[in-house]
Design a protein around this motif. Sequence first.
Motif, mmCIF file in Angstrom:
data_model
loop_
_atom_site.group_PDB
_atom_site.id
_atom_site.type_symbol
_atom_site.label_atom_id
_atom_site.label_comp_id
_atom_site.label_asym_id
_atom_site.label_seq_id
_atom_site.Cartn_x
_atom_site.Cartn_y
_atom_site.Cartn_z
ATOM 1 N N HIS A 1 -2.275 14.948 5.065
ATOM 2 C CA HIS A 1 -1.347 13.848 5.286
ATOM 3 C C HIS A 1 -0.154 13.939 4.329
ATOM 4 C CE1 HIS A 1 -3.749 11.929 8.249
ATOM 5 N NE2 HIS A 1 -4.716 11.537 7.437
ATOM 6 N N THR B 1 -7.672 4.715 -1.929
ATOM 7 C CA THR B 1 -8.045 5.689 -0.909
ATOM 8 C C THR B 1 -7.005 5.750 0.196
ATOM 9 O OG1 THR B 1 -10.374 5.225 -1.350
ATOM 10 C CG2 THR B 1 -9.858 6.351 0.710
ATOM 11 N N ILE B 2 -6.763 6.942 0.691
ATOM 12 C CA ILE B 2 -5.823 7.139 1.796
ATOM 13 C C ILE B 2 -6.602 7.503 3.050
ATOM 14 C CG2 ILE B 2 -3.875 8.496 2.665
ATOM 15 C CD1 ILE B 2 -3.021 8.952 -0.217
ATOM 16 N N ASP B 3 -6.571 6.607 4.031
ATOM 17 C CA ASP B 3 -7.214 6.910 5.314
ATOM 18 C C ASP B 3 -6.127 7.177 6.348
ATOM 19 O OD1 ASP B 3 -6.133 4.422 5.837
ATOM 20 O OD2 ASP B 3 -8.067 3.377 5.831
ATOM 21 N N THR B 4 -6.550 7.396 7.603
ATOM 22 C CA THR B 4 -5.593 7.759 8.649
ATOM 23 C C THR B 4 -4.565 6.668 8.896
ATOM 24 O OG1 THR B 4 -7.297 9.103 9.732
ATOM 25 C CG2 THR B 4 -5.374 8.495 11.052
ATOM 26 N N GLU B 5 -5.020 5.410 8.931
ATOM 27 C CA GLU B 5 -4.094 4.300 9.180
ATOM 28 C C GLU B 5 -3.071 4.176 8.062
ATOM 29 O OE1 GLU B 5 -4.188 -0.554 9.999
ATOM 30 O OE2 GLU B 5 -6.058 0.602 9.936
ATOM 31 N N ARG B 6 -3.544 4.278 6.817
ATOM 32 C CA ARG B 6 -2.625 4.168 5.690
ATOM 33 C C ARG B 6 -1.691 5.372 5.634
ATOM 34 N NH1 ARG B 6 -3.877 3.899 -0.795
ATOM 35 N NH2 ARG B 6 -1.812 3.124 -1.401
ATOM 36 N N ALA B 7 -2.181 6.545 5.997
ATOM 37 C CA ALA B 7 -1.339 7.740 6.007
ATOM 38 C C ALA B 7 -0.181 7.577 6.988
ATOM 39 C CB ALA B 7 -2.175 8.960 6.386
ATOM 40 N N SER C 1 0.805 -1.218 0.000
ATOM 41 C CA SER C 1 0.000 0.000 0.000
ATOM 42 C C SER C 1 0.836 1.264 0.000
ATOM 43 C CB SER C 1 -0.934 0.011 1.216
ATOM 44 O OG SER C 1 -0.181 0.067 2.411
ATOM 45 N N ASP D 1 -8.919 15.083 -0.743
ATOM 46 C CA ASP D 1 -9.670 16.053 0.044
ATOM 47 C C ASP D 1 -8.730 16.700 1.054
ATOM 48 O OD1 ASP D 1 -9.226 14.086 1.912
ATOM 49 O OD2 ASP D 1 -11.294 13.360 1.928
ATOM 50 N N MET E 1 -8.224 16.105 4.217
ATOM 51 C CA MET E 1 -7.491 15.161 5.055
ATOM 52 C C MET E 1 -6.325 14.535 4.295
ATOM 53 S SD MET E 1 -8.700 11.591 6.839
ATOM 54 C CE MET E 1 -8.426 10.699 5.312
ATOM 55 N N VAL E 2 -6.585 14.101 3.045
ATOM 56 C CA VAL E 2 -5.533 13.487 2.240
ATOM 57 C C VAL E 2 -4.408 14.488 1.987
ATOM 58 C CG1 VAL E 2 -4.966 12.506 -0.012
ATOM 59 C CG2 VAL E 2 -7.077 11.831 1.141
#
Length: 289
Positions: free
Chosen positions: A210, A168-174, A150, A204, A206-207
């Motif tokens: 990060h 998609t990039i979420d908090t965990e992946r970031a 990832s 967005d 958030m992304v």
Amino acid sequence: MDGTLQEFVVNNSDVIIKNWLEEVTEKRKSDYTSSISTELFQSTNREFVNVIFSSLDKQGLTTELDDFSERLINLGWPLSYLTDGLQTFRRVTIDFILSQSEKIETNHFTNVLEMVDNWVDPIINSLVNEYSGNWEHTVSLQRVALQELSAPLIPVMKNITIMPLIGTIDTERAKLIMENLLEGTIKHNAEVVLIDITGVPVVDTMVAHHIIQAAEAVRLIGSTCILVGIRPEIAQTIVNLGIDLGKFPTKSSLRKGFEKALELTGRKITRSKERDQTIEKMMSSLEEG
């Protein structure tokens, strides 16, 4: 299981197995096993019922049961095949015993239920535990593999690395991106890191936050981060959101970003006259041929 009842069941195993096979074959017409070949389905059923009776003969769970369940797991058979099959086997066995109650000493329905349950339940529990453990292990391996894929950091040239991001990039992946980026930058002694967001569908606030954090972290350890893959719709979104990406270079494509990385590391792309002449000769030969 009571000795008399066990002997009766074993002596009539052929009838019980026949009744069980008829029921599971009838069910097959409308359930998940309908896509399995008839030959494989029948051979698996025969092995399954042999394993069940083997546990009765040996007064408990057997290595044959473990081996059988492991093979089914590796073949991708669902747990429901085993649990449904055992529940059907329980019912068929009880029905047969009660229908022949005049031939054996026990006439108590409750006793029959209890004895058959004591035979079948441990098998069900063992299979469920086996599947659960295997499932957890598989999920764990898949999670590790997914994490590795990832946010990969790929060294493409001395002092230049690329991190292609897809999905998609979420908090965990970031968080994972940040960790891999910093560790990889130091490991590969990268002067320039290109973060390619061509495959990121949505950028967005958030992304973007990060990504800015990751780029800033790279800057703090003495390297430069270039954000590439800025599509027109993403550029418009960034502008509309008022996000400031002015702290580090951005490019619309990976090619342009790579050219910038070469420039930052004191290199540039040049054309070779000898290579061009060789290509011209090859083309001429092809045209003459």
